[in-house]
Design a protein around this motif. Sequence first.
Motif, PDB file in Angstrom:
ATOM      1  N   UNK A   1     -33.583  72.594 -38.444  1.00  0.00           N
ATOM      2  CA  UNK A   1     -32.270  72.106 -38.568  1.00  0.00           C
ATOM      3  C   UNK A   1     -31.789  71.805 -39.770  1.00  0.00           C
ATOM      4  N   UNK A   2     -30.551  72.330 -40.072  1.00  0.00           N
ATOM      5  CA  UNK A   2     -29.835  72.398 -41.231  1.00  0.00           C
ATOM      6  C   UNK A   2     -29.344  70.873 -41.768  1.00  0.00           C
ATOM      7  N   UNK A   3     -29.723  70.343 -43.033  1.00  0.00           N
ATOM      8  CA  UNK A   3     -29.686  68.919 -43.389  1.00  0.00           C
ATOM      9  C   UNK A   3     -28.906  69.007 -44.556  1.00  0.00           C
ATOM     10  N   UNK A   4     -27.674  68.230 -44.464  1.00  0.00           N
ATOM     11  CA  UNK A   4     -26.896  68.185 -45.696  1.00  0.00           C
ATOM     12  C   UNK A   4     -26.852  66.592 -46.066  1.00  0.00           C
ATOM     13  N   UNK A   5     -26.805  66.254 -47.409  1.00  0.00           N
ATOM     14  CA  UNK A   5     -26.967  64.932 -47.980  1.00  0.00           C
ATOM     15  C   UNK A   5     -25.784  65.053 -48.934  1.00  0.00           C
ATOM     16  N   UNK A   6     -24.604  64.149 -48.578  1.00  0.00           N
ATOM     17  CA  UNK A   6     -23.583  64.000 -49.624  1.00  0.00           C
ATOM     18  C   UNK A   6     -23.428  62.426 -50.242  1.00  0.00           C
ATOM     19  N   UNK A   7     -23.522  62.505 -51.782  1.00  0.00           N
ATOM     20  CA  UNK A   7     -23.770  61.230 -52.222  1.00  0.00           C
ATOM     21  C   UNK A   7     -22.554  60.788 -52.998  1.00  0.00           C
ATOM     22  N   UNK A   8     -21.943  59.703 -52.403  1.00  0.00           N
ATOM     23  CA  UNK A   8     -20.569  59.083 -53.184  1.00  0.00           C
ATOM     24  C   UNK A   8     -20.632  57.653 -53.566  1.00  0.00           C
ATOM     25  N   UNK A   9     -19.615  57.454 -54.532  1.00  0.00           N
ATOM     26  CA  UNK A   9     -19.575  56.314 -55.196  1.00  0.00           C
ATOM     27  C   UNK A   9     -19.009  55.107 -54.263  1.00  0.00           C
ATOM     28  N   UNK A  10     -18.123  55.284 -53.670  1.00  0.00           N
ATOM     29  CA  UNK A  10     -17.430  54.420 -52.912  1.00  0.00           C
ATOM     30  C   UNK A  10     -16.841  54.952 -51.496  1.00  0.00           C
ATOM     31  N   UNK A  11     -16.826  53.981 -50.567  1.00  0.00           N
ATOM     32  CA  UNK A  11     -16.175  54.487 -49.228  1.00  0.00           C
ATOM     33  C   UNK A  11     -14.717  54.956 -49.525  1.00  0.00           C
ATOM     34  N   UNK A  12     -14.318  56.040 -48.686  1.00  0.00           N
ATOM     35  CA  UNK A  12     -13.202  56.917 -48.959  1.00  0.00           C
ATOM     36  C   UNK A  12     -13.457  58.080 -49.783  1.00  0.00           C
ATOM     37  N   UNK A 111     -34.099  54.250 -56.863  1.00  0.00           N
ATOM     38  CA  UNK A 111     -35.154  54.481 -56.094  1.00  0.00           C
ATOM     39  C   UNK A 111     -34.955  54.232 -54.732  1.00  0.00           C
ATOM     40  N   UNK A 112     -33.808  53.764 -53.995  1.00  0.00           N
ATOM     41  CA  UNK A 112     -33.733  53.672 -52.733  1.00  0.00           C
ATOM     42  C   UNK A 112     -33.036  55.057 -52.264  1.00  0.00           C
ATOM     43  N   UNK A 113     -32.425  55.496 -53.149  1.00  0.00           N
ATOM     44  CA  UNK A 113     -32.142  57.161 -52.932  1.00  0.00           C
ATOM     45  C   UNK A 113     -33.186  58.124 -52.679  1.00  0.00           C
ATOM     46  N   UNK A 114     -34.179  57.885 -53.627  1.00  0.00           N
ATOM     47  CA  UNK A 114     -35.306  58.702 -53.454  1.00  0.00           C
ATOM     48  C   UNK A 114     -35.919  58.499 -51.926  1.00  0.00           C
ATOM     49  N   UNK A 115     -36.021  57.156 -51.600  1.00  0.00           N
ATOM     50  CA  UNK A 115     -36.395  57.027 -50.275  1.00  0.00           C
ATOM     51  C   UNK A 115     -35.646  57.795 -49.134  1.00  0.00           C
ATOM     52  N   UNK A 116     -34.567  57.764 -49.484  1.00  0.00           N
ATOM     53  CA  UNK A 116     -33.363  58.275 -48.269  1.00  0.00           C
ATOM     54  C   UNK A 116     -33.700  59.951 -48.403  1.00  0.00           C
ATOM     55  N   UNK A 117     -33.878  60.464 -49.547  1.00  0.00           N
ATOM     56  CA  UNK A 117     -34.134  61.837 -49.620  1.00  0.00           C
ATOM     57  C   UNK A 117     -35.584  62.176 -49.018  1.00  0.00           C
ATOM     58  N   UNK A 118     -36.429  61.660 -49.122  1.00  0.00           N
ATOM     59  CA  UNK A 118     -37.915  61.747 -48.745  1.00  0.00           C
ATOM     60  C   UNK A 118     -37.788  61.563 -47.204  1.00  0.00           C
ATOM     61  N   UNK A 119     -37.181  60.571 -46.618  1.00  0.00           N
ATOM     62  CA  UNK A 119     -37.052  60.458 -45.337  1.00  0.00           C
ATOM     63  C   UNK A 119     -36.258  61.399 -44.407  1.00  0.00           C
ATOM     64  N   UNK A 121     -35.070  64.538 -45.805  1.00  0.00           N
ATOM     65  CA  UNK A 121     -35.710  65.859 -46.265  1.00  0.00           C
ATOM     66  C   UNK A 121     -34.299  66.737 -46.349  1.00  0.00           C
ATOM     67  N   UNK A 122     -33.047  66.719 -46.902  1.00  0.00           N
ATOM     68  CA  UNK A 122     -32.135  67.554 -46.781  1.00  0.00           C
ATOM     69  C   UNK A 122     -32.398  68.648 -47.667  1.00  0.00           C
ATOM     70  N   UNK A 123     -32.026  69.956 -47.259  1.00  0.00           N
ATOM     71  CA  UNK A 123     -32.099  71.224 -47.986  1.00  0.00           C
ATOM     72  C   UNK A 123     -30.962  71.254 -48.910  1.00  0.00           C
ATOM     73  N   UNK A 124     -29.788  70.511 -48.616  1.00  0.00           N
ATOM     74  CA  UNK A 124     -28.656  70.544 -49.725  1.00  0.00           C
ATOM     75  C   UNK A 124     -28.143  69.331 -49.816  1.00  0.00           C
ATOM     76  N   UNK A 165     -40.270  65.604 -51.326  1.00  0.00           N
ATOM     77  CA  UNK A 165     -39.469  66.434 -50.816  1.00  0.00           C
ATOM     78  C   UNK A 165     -38.642  67.011 -52.006  1.00  0.00           C
ATOM     79  N   UNK A 166     -38.601  68.128 -51.902  1.00  0.00           N
ATOM     80  CA  UNK A 166     -38.040  69.115 -52.912  1.00  0.00           C
ATOM     81  C   UNK A 166     -36.626  69.545 -52.198  1.00  0.00           C
ATOM     82  N   UNK A 167     -35.596  69.023 -52.697  1.00  0.00           N
ATOM     83  CA  UNK A 167     -34.198  69.705 -52.208  1.00  0.00           C
ATOM     84  C   UNK A 167     -33.950  71.152 -52.745  1.00  0.00           C
TER      85      UNK A 167
END
Length: 285
Positions: A1-12, A111-119, A121-124, A165-167
Motif C-alpha cells: 500500500x502507498x502511504x503518504x504523511x503530510x506534516x503541517x503546523x496548524x489545522x487549516x 520524538x512523537x513524530x519519530x514514533x508516528x513515522x515508525x508506526x 511507515x510512509x514512503x513519502x 523506518x527510512x522514508x
Amino acid sequence: MRRLLSVHAHPDDESSKGAGTMARYAAEGAQVTVVSCTGGESGDVLNEAFADTVHAARDMAGLRRVEMRRAQEALGIDHIWLGYVDSGLPDEGEPVRPLSFATIPVEVSGRPLVRIIRRLRPQVVVTYDERGGYPHPDHIRCHEITMWAIEHAASDASPELGEPWAVSKVYYDRMSSSDKVEAYLADYELHDPESDRIERIREMAEWMRDRTPRVTTRVDVSDHLDARDAALRAHASQVAPDTPYFFWPHDVVRRAWPTEDYELVRSTVGETLPETDLFAGIDEE
C-alpha cells in the motif's frame, strides 16, 4: 500500500497546501495521514462572516478541532494531533509565547513524530521548506522537526519509539508561484478578455513577479477540486468565502494549472524528473 504523511503546523494548513493531492491519493486507495503539530488555539477568527463567535471566544482550541475533523472527512484522510501549543505570530521584536511549539527543543518535539513515522511507515513525507513557506515560527519549527524526525526514524536510535523506518522520498510544498498566476492571466485573456477580474489578476501577477520556486513534481488534482474546497470551507473560522483560495473558477484551474506542485528534496529511489506522481519510483508493497 502507498502511504503518504503530510506534516503541517496548524489545522487549516493541510487544506490550503496540497489538499487536492491528498484527496486524490486517498481516493486511489493510499493511506494518507496529516499530522497537525499544534492545535491552532492562538489563532483569531479571520472570517468576518463567521457566525459562531461565541464558540470561538469560549473555546478556540475546541472549535479548531471540530473544524479539523470536518476537513479530514472532506478529504477522506487520517489525522493525528502532535499536541503542541500554537506559538502565535508575535509582532516584530516581541517574544514567542512561552512553552509553545516554537520554543520546545527539536529533539523533544520531534520524538512523537519519530514514533508516528515508525508506526505508519510512509514512503513519502511532505512538509515545508526551511523558511516554513512563510516566516511563521510554527511553520519553521514544523520543517525542523520533520527533517529531524525523518533522519532519526531511519537510525537505530531511540528503540523505544519503534522499529527504524527510512522514508523513501521527501517533498516541500510549492503551491505558490508567479508562473501559476501568469497562466491564469493568459487563460482569462484568451477565454474571457472582458472579465472585470483581469486587472486584479495583473496586479497579482506583478506582486508575485519572480517568485518561481524550484518545482520537480506536478500532481494533477483536477478531479478533486470539490474535495479541496470542502476542506477549506470546513475551517470556517479561518477561511472566508471571498478568500483568494476560491478566486479561480474550476474550469480555469483545469485549463490553466490543474496541478499542485512540489519540490523533491530527498530520494532513496533515484530521480527521473520532472514527475507527475509523488510515489514515482516506489514499488507497490
